[in-house]
Design a protein around this motif. Structure first.
Motif, short mmCIF file in Angstrom:
data_model
loop_
_atom_site.label_atom_id
_atom_site.label_comp_id
_atom_site.label_asym_id
_atom_site.label_seq_id
_atom_site.Cartn_x
_atom_site.Cartn_y
_atom_site.Cartn_z
N MET A 75 -37.31 -6.10 -21.57
CA MET A 75 -37.18 -5.67 -22.84
C MET A 75 -35.90 -5.67 -23.43
O MET A 75 -34.81 -4.95 -22.84
N LYS A 76 -35.53 -6.48 -24.48
CA LYS A 76 -34.17 -6.42 -25.00
C LYS A 76 -33.91 -5.51 -25.92
O LYS A 76 -34.85 -5.51 -26.80
N ALA A 77 -32.79 -4.83 -26.01
CA ALA A 77 -32.86 -3.77 -27.08
C ALA A 77 -32.06 -4.30 -28.13
O ALA A 77 -31.31 -5.38 -28.19
N GLU A 78 -32.49 -3.70 -29.45
CA GLU A 78 -32.17 -4.31 -30.63
C GLU A 78 -30.81 -3.92 -30.99
O GLU A 78 -30.13 -2.91 -30.36
N SER A 79 -30.11 -4.64 -32.18
CA SER A 79 -28.92 -4.33 -32.39
C SER A 79 -28.90 -2.68 -33.30
O SER A 79 -29.68 -2.47 -33.72
N VAL A 80 -27.74 -2.28 -33.48
CA VAL A 80 -27.80 -1.16 -34.01
C VAL A 80 -27.99 -1.19 -35.71
O VAL A 80 -28.74 -0.35 -36.27
N VAL A 81 -27.43 -2.56 -36.15
CA VAL A 81 -27.88 -2.73 -37.41
C VAL A 81 -29.41 -2.70 -37.72
O VAL A 81 -30.00 -2.29 -38.48
N THR A 82 -30.03 -3.45 -36.80
CA THR A 82 -31.55 -3.44 -36.88
C THR A 82 -32.20 -2.35 -36.89
O THR A 82 -32.95 -1.94 -37.54
#
Length: 157
Positions: free
Chosen positions: A1-8
């Motif tokens: 699983m890829k972590a989302e960016s802080v902005v998202t």
């Protein structure tokens, strides 16, 4: 699983209710001690930075007093552990003055530690590297604070 960016993540959090945000925070705190420590700082200690600094200094004092060996190998391991903890507490605060204050205190305790760090190259290098880091951090502070902290560094150096 890829972590989302802080902005998202930030955008998604805007769509949550206060109750949902509270549940997310509590759930996050359950997964890792660092998350819980950060939430503790943000909720209870961020209002009084001076009290937080004193609490961390007491922790550093306790850790240095718990080093109970004259074996330099164990001393180095313990000093590095204290250094990692100090850096972690600095990251929680995110205040430049707190960072310099805690690093200076760490260096003072390390210099005053017995047996002397001057008999061990690794401990001397840790000490010297921390002084270099502090010197760089001081340059980013207000002039009056720079003067005060530079005097403290001269006492240590």
């Amino acid at each position: 699983m890829k972590a989302e960016s802080v902005v998202t993540i930030r955008k998604e959090l805007k769509h949550k209710t206060p109750e949902e945000l509270q549940q997310l925070c509590v759930r996050l705190a359950r997964f890792k001690a660092e998350n819980k420590e950060l939430l503790t700082y943000l909720l209870f200690e961020s209002d009084s930075e001076e009290a937080y600094i004193n609490t961390v200094k007491e922790f550093i004092d306790q850790q240095f007093s718990d080093i109970g060996s004259n074996n330099y190998y164990h001393i180095k391991k313990s000093v590095r552990k204290i250094q990692r903890s100090t850096k972690k507490f600095i990251r929680y605060s995110n205040v430049k003055e707190t960072e310099v204050e805690l690093l200076l205190y760490f260096c003072k305790k390390l210099k005053a530690f017995r047996p002397s760090i001057s008999k061990n190259t690794t401990l001397q290098n840790i000490y010297i590297k921390q002084l270099e880091i502090i010197t760089k951090k001081i340059l980013k502070l207000h002039e009056d604070l720079q003067y005060d902290y530079n005097e403290e560094i001269e006492e240590l150096g």
